[in-house]
Write a protein that holds these residues in place. Sequence first.
Motif, PDB file in Angstrom:
ATOM      1  N   VAL A  89     -40.455  44.248  31.256  1.00  7.56           N
ATOM      2  CA  VAL A  89     -41.498  43.214  31.194  1.00  7.56           C
ATOM      3  C   VAL A  89     -42.682  43.713  30.373  1.00  7.56           C
ATOM      4  O   VAL A  89     -43.242  42.964  29.573  1.00  7.56           O
ATOM      5  N   GLN A  90     -43.049  44.988  30.523  1.00  8.07           N
ATOM      6  CA  GLN A  90     -44.124  45.565  29.699  1.00  8.07           C
ATOM      7  C   GLN A  90     -43.782  45.456  28.215  1.00  8.07           C
ATOM      8  O   GLN A  90     -44.613  45.037  27.410  1.00  8.07           O
ATOM      9  N   ARG A 143     -41.651  43.429  26.723  1.00 10.74           N
ATOM     10  CA  ARG A 143     -41.558  42.022  26.307  1.00 10.74           C
ATOM     11  C   ARG A 143     -42.939  41.416  26.061  1.00 10.74           C
ATOM     12  O   ARG A 143     -43.160  40.717  25.104  1.00 10.74           O
ATOM     13  N   PHE A 144     -43.879  41.702  26.953  1.00  9.07           N
ATOM     14  CA  PHE A 144     -45.173  41.039  26.874  1.00  9.07           C
ATOM     15  C   PHE A 144     -46.168  41.727  25.953  1.00  9.07           C
ATOM     16  O   PHE A 144     -47.270  41.240  25.768  1.00  9.07           O
ATOM     17  N   GLN A 145     -45.781  42.837  25.355  1.00  7.67           N
ATOM     18  CA  GLN A 145     -46.665  43.463  24.372  1.00  7.67           C
ATOM     19  C   GLN A 145     -46.839  42.558  23.151  1.00  7.67           C
ATOM     20  O   GLN A 145     -47.901  42.511  22.553  1.00  7.67           O
ATOM     21  N   HIS A 198     -45.753  39.113  23.087  1.00  8.73           N
ATOM     22  CA  HIS A 198     -45.640  37.699  23.417  1.00  8.73           C
ATOM     23  C   HIS A 198     -46.811  37.285  24.313  1.00  8.73           C
ATOM     24  O   HIS A 198     -47.217  38.051  25.187  1.00  8.73           O
ATOM     25  N   LEU A 206     -48.710  35.580  27.373  1.00  5.41           N
ATOM     26  CA  LEU A 206     -48.372  35.338  28.768  1.00  5.41           C
ATOM     27  C   LEU A 206     -48.764  33.924  29.155  1.00  5.41           C
ATOM     28  O   LEU A 206     -49.890  33.498  28.906  1.00  5.41           O
ATOM     29  N   GLU A 207     -47.827  33.217  29.796  1.00  8.26           N
ATOM     30  CA  GLU A 207     -48.143  31.887  30.301  1.00  8.26           C
ATOM     31  C   GLU A 207     -47.154  31.508  31.396  1.00  8.26           C
ATOM     32  O   GLU A 207     -46.063  32.064  31.477  1.00  8.26           O
ATOM     33  N   ASP A 248     -44.172  33.592  33.609  1.00  7.75           N
ATOM     34  CA  ASP A 248     -44.206  34.930  33.023  1.00  7.75           C
ATOM     35  C   ASP A 248     -45.480  35.657  33.437  1.00  7.75           C
ATOM     36  O   ASP A 248     -45.458  36.842  33.742  1.00  7.75           O
ATOM     37  N   LEU A 249     -46.566  34.931  33.449  1.00  8.81           N
ATOM     38  CA  LEU A 249     -47.851  35.504  33.857  1.00  8.81           C
ATOM     39  C   LEU A 249     -47.817  35.911  35.339  1.00  8.81           C
ATOM     40  O   LEU A 249     -48.328  36.968  35.713  1.00  8.81           O
ATOM     41  N   TRP A 261     -45.626  39.119  35.600  1.00 10.87           N
ATOM     42  CA  TRP A 261     -46.374  40.252  35.059  1.00 10.87           C
ATOM     43  C   TRP A 261     -47.486  40.669  36.024  1.00 10.87           C
ATOM     44  O   TRP A 261     -47.697  41.850  36.292  1.00 10.87           O
ATOM     45  N   ARG A 316     -47.740  44.300  37.814  1.00 10.52           N
ATOM     46  CA  ARG A 316     -48.926  45.138  37.575  1.00 10.52           C
ATOM     47  C   ARG A 316     -49.592  45.534  38.873  1.00 10.52           C
ATOM     48  O   ARG A 316     -50.059  46.661  39.026  1.00 10.52           O
TER      49      ARG A 316
END
Length: 147
Positions: free
Chosen positions: A38-39, A41-43, A45, A47-48, A51-52, A55, A59
Amino acid sequence: MYVYKLTRADESSSYHGDTQAFLRRLDMQDLNDLYRLVQERFQDHPLEGYDLVLWGDLRMIFDPNEKYELWLNQLEWKLLRWKLYESCRVHTLFMDGTPMEINMLVEKKYPLFKELLEKMLNLQLEAEEESTMAFKLIKFIKSLLKE
């Protein structure tokens, strides 16, 4: 309703409606792998949506910063249940009157107020079976109260 599809390296997959469903199925290595993926992927892209949420949940488990607003409102939390997911080494606090859940690694120290630690100990820790991990977690929480 949004459903997460979890696909393992061996190509097997399972579907989950929420974070708790994940935790019942994952072991610690799976949880670490999920966090790493997930880290990555979201670097790149934005977040919404869900997914948010995913994440944010991950975290909070792996990188609990005491400056996050969440930790500042602990005195308002109405603790309802405290549950241990032994396979992934996570324990969860469930709150009354809100869908909020706090997921924490068993061996990690989080910025919890003493009042909340006392409330946790006043509840019965829910575990799938009697285990040394449950006893160690309770002992760890008691040691935090003495600090």
